[in-house]
Design a protein around this motif. Structure first.
Motif, short mmCIF file in Angstrom:
data_model
loop_
_atom_site.label_atom_id
_atom_site.label_comp_id
_atom_site.label_asym_id
_atom_site.label_seq_id
_atom_site.Cartn_x
_atom_site.Cartn_y
_atom_site.Cartn_z
N GLU A 216 -18.85 60.06 35.14
CA GLU A 216 -18.78 58.74 35.01
C GLU A 216 -16.89 59.21 34.78
O GLU A 216 -15.68 57.60 35.34
N ASN A 217 -16.59 59.98 33.74
CA ASN A 217 -15.35 60.24 34.24
C ASN A 217 -14.03 60.74 34.67
O ASN A 217 -13.38 60.53 35.72
N SER A 218 -15.16 61.26 35.76
CA SER A 218 -14.75 61.63 37.41
C SER A 218 -14.52 60.81 38.74
O SER A 218 -12.94 60.51 38.70
N ILE A 219 -15.35 59.29 37.96
CA ILE A 219 -14.75 58.47 38.78
C ILE A 219 -13.97 57.58 38.40
O ILE A 219 -13.44 56.78 39.36
N SER A 220 -13.73 57.78 37.10
CA SER A 220 -12.62 56.88 36.21
C SER A 220 -11.35 57.16 36.69
O SER A 220 -10.46 56.49 37.46
N LEU A 221 -10.91 58.22 36.85
CA LEU A 221 -9.95 59.43 37.48
C LEU A 221 -9.71 58.48 38.44
O LEU A 221 -8.17 59.18 38.69
N SER A 222 -10.87 58.94 39.13
CA SER A 222 -10.32 58.68 40.89
C SER A 222 -10.83 57.62 41.60
O SER A 222 -9.96 57.53 42.62
N GLN A 223 -10.19 56.55 40.39
CA GLN A 223 -10.95 54.65 40.74
C GLN A 223 -9.10 54.64 42.00
O GLN A 223 -8.44 54.60 41.21
N GLY A 224 -9.54 54.30 43.08
CA GLY A 224 -8.19 53.90 43.73
C GLY A 224 -7.42 55.23 44.48
O GLY A 224 -6.57 54.75 44.68
N ALA A 225 -8.13 55.92 44.45
CA ALA A 225 -6.76 57.73 44.29
C ALA A 225 -6.87 57.41 45.92
O ALA A 225 -7.59 57.25 46.72
N ASP A 226 -5.54 57.91 46.01
CA ASP A 226 -5.81 58.35 48.01
C ASP A 226 -5.73 59.15 47.90
O ASP A 226 -6.22 59.68 49.26
N GLN A 259 -17.61 55.84 45.15
CA GLN A 259 -17.95 55.36 43.83
C GLN A 259 -16.61 54.82 43.01
O GLN A 259 -16.60 53.57 42.96
N ALA A 260 -15.32 55.40 43.28
CA ALA A 260 -14.40 54.92 43.32
C ALA A 260 -13.74 54.77 43.93
O ALA A 260 -12.38 54.15 43.62
N ASN A 261 -13.91 54.54 45.18
CA ASN A 261 -13.27 53.61 46.60
C ASN A 261 -11.88 54.33 46.90
O ASN A 261 -10.82 53.95 47.11
N ALA A 262 -12.16 55.78 46.65
CA ALA A 262 -10.66 56.92 47.05
C ALA A 262 -10.71 56.86 48.49
O ALA A 262 -11.93 56.83 49.16
N LYS A 263 -9.58 57.71 48.67
CA LYS A 263 -9.62 57.57 50.42
C LYS A 263 -9.44 58.66 50.55
O LYS A 263 -9.94 58.95 52.33
N ASN A 264 -9.71 59.93 50.24
CA ASN A 264 -9.83 61.41 50.66
C ASN A 264 -10.18 61.95 49.96
O ASN A 264 -9.93 61.75 48.20
N LEU A 265 -10.78 62.83 50.05
CA LEU A 265 -11.53 64.32 49.45
C LEU A 265 -11.29 65.96 49.58
O LEU A 265 -11.64 65.80 51.14
N ILE A 266 -10.75 66.14 48.97
CA ILE A 266 -10.58 67.74 49.33
C ILE A 266 -11.76 68.51 48.29
O ILE A 266 -11.46 67.92 47.30
N VAL A 267 -12.28 69.29 48.54
CA VAL A 267 -12.72 70.02 47.56
C VAL A 267 -12.51 71.39 47.94
O VAL A 267 -12.54 72.54 48.95
N ASN A 268 -12.48 72.00 46.42
CA ASN A 268 -12.51 73.67 46.30
C ASN A 268 -13.22 74.10 45.00
O ASN A 268 -14.47 73.61 44.67
N HIS A 269 -13.15 75.20 44.77
CA HIS A 269 -13.58 75.95 43.85
C HIS A 269 -15.45 75.84 44.16
O HIS A 269 -16.22 75.77 43.99
N ILE A 270 -14.81 77.10 45.49
CA ILE A 270 -16.08 77.05 45.98
C ILE A 270 -16.73 78.84 45.95
O ILE A 270 -16.33 78.95 45.56
N SER A 271 -18.07 78.53 45.72
CA SER A 271 -19.34 79.60 45.49
C SER A 271 -18.60 80.57 46.47
O SER A 271 -18.73 80.38 47.28
N ALA A 272 -18.41 82.18 46.24
CA ALA A 272 -18.47 82.97 46.78
C ALA A 272 -20.03 83.83 47.25
O ALA A 272 -19.92 84.09 48.50
N ARG A 273 -20.66 82.71 47.14
CA ARG A 273 -22.43 82.56 47.67
C ARG A 273 -21.78 82.45 49.79
O ARG A 273 -22.81 82.79 50.27
N PHE A 274 -21.18 81.45 49.24
CA PHE A 274 -21.38 81.11 51.06
C PHE A 274 -19.65 81.40 51.92
O PHE A 274 -18.81 81.13 51.30
N LEU A 275 -20.50 82.26 52.79
CA LEU A 275 -20.01 82.63 53.76
C LEU A 275 -18.64 81.65 54.96
O LEU A 275 -19.41 80.23 54.78
#
Length: 314
Positions: A216-226, A259-275
């Motif tokens: 829930e805190n991830s959602i709270s921090l991300s609320q309405g984020a660009d 759930q946070a109604n944010a506009k854009n998502l960038i993911v990182n911290h990707i496991s090395a198992r994924f080529l």
């Protein structure tokens, strides 16, 4: 504002990805950059960019796992050699000060600049006239924080053709009008700021989260984020491993953003198992979401301007 990813891997460096470090470039806004986490060899990654360590103003540490802090001693020391004389502040969980103090004293590393280390709790941890930074705890296997950086509303555009038409002389009076203050001219006429400025624009909001399960805190921090920067160590097929080790899948990250109604998502911290060839498959798992989803690579850079996020092609 730009986001530059210096390290996007999980746990340990691989041939494709270094350990975690993300630079928030605020060169136009305040002539500096902020760093979020500082994994091993972050200063080596910086050598391949235009970033100048002397321009580093703040470092925000999410948690005390090695892949998020082992790059700190080297970077702190090198900043002195590279003409870094301006103060530097580090924010992080309890224990970060003792670790840095012992590391610097044991290695007799002398810094040429004032270093402040602040061990944080939840809430607003920094605020000035331009920015607010808030922290909240996430759900990892150790104490871990996520951060939200909010730029305060920008000064409205001064419509110079209107001030000229009203006979406002160039100089300090224009500055007052732009700052929202009404003025009185030499002939007694009052010119209001509202009649010679455009609409006030909101600043940006970016959430940069540490290692975490869906919470829930991830959602709270991300609320309405660009922009939301969220870990995606695992994919949908390895969701059970994510739960076991206190991490998220790319689907978890997308659901936080939704759930946070944010506009854009960038993911990182990707496991090395994924080529690299499997990254498209990961993105395909979140294809149904109606916002852009990017998987950051080392040295990926994104520009935020005019309410739009644009990848910078290297």
């Amino acid at each position: 504002m730009q986001l530059l990813f210096l390290g996007t891997g999980a746990g340990m460096p691989s041939k494709q990805r270094n350990t975690t470090a993300t630079a928030l470039k605020l060169l136009d806004e305040r002539g500096s950059f902020w760093l979020f986490d500082c994994g091993e060899a972050t200063q080596h990654q910086i050598l391949h960019t235009t970033l100048k360590p002397r321009k580093l103003e703040k470092i925000f540490i999410t948690h005390l796992h090695g892949d998020h802090i082992f790059g700190l001693p080297g970077l702190l020391g090198s900043r002195s050699f590279l003409s870094g004389e301006e103060p530097l502040t580090i924010y992080g969980p309890k224990g970060i000060k003792a670790w840095i103090d012992v590391t610097l004293s044991t290695t007799t590393t002398h810094l040429q600049y004032p270093l402040t280390i602040i061990e944080i709790d939840e809430g607003v941890i920094f605020e000035d006239d331009d920015f607010i930074v808030e922290a909240k705890t996430l759900e990892h296997v150790v104490l871990c924080y996520g951060y939200t950086v909010t730029q305060k509303p920008l000064l409205p555009e001064l419509l110079i053709e209107k001030t000229d038409a009203l006979g406002v002389p160039r100089g300090p009076l224009l500055k007052q009008l732009k700052e929202g203050r009404d003025i009185e001219l030499a002939d007694g006429r009052v010119v209001t700021s509202k009649e010679v400025t455009g609409e006030q624009k909101n600043g940006f909001k970016v959430a940069i989260l540490g290692d975490t399960k869906f919470c829930e805190n991830s959602i709270s921090l991300s609320q309405g984020a660009d922009i939301v920067v969220h870990e995606a160590t695992f994919d949908k097929e390895t969701a059970e491993l994510a739960r076991l080790y206190g991490h998220a899948t790319i689907l978890d990250a997308a659901n936080v953003c939704k759930q946070a109604n944010a506009k854009n998502l960038i993911v990182n911290h990707i496991s090395a198992r994924f080529l690299p060839s499997q990254i498209k498959e990961m993105v395909g798992q979140v294809a149904e979401f109606d916002f852009p989803v990017y998987v950051a690579e080392d040295f990926s850079e994104f520009n935020w301007s005019d309410d739009k996020l644009t990848p910078i092609i290297q």
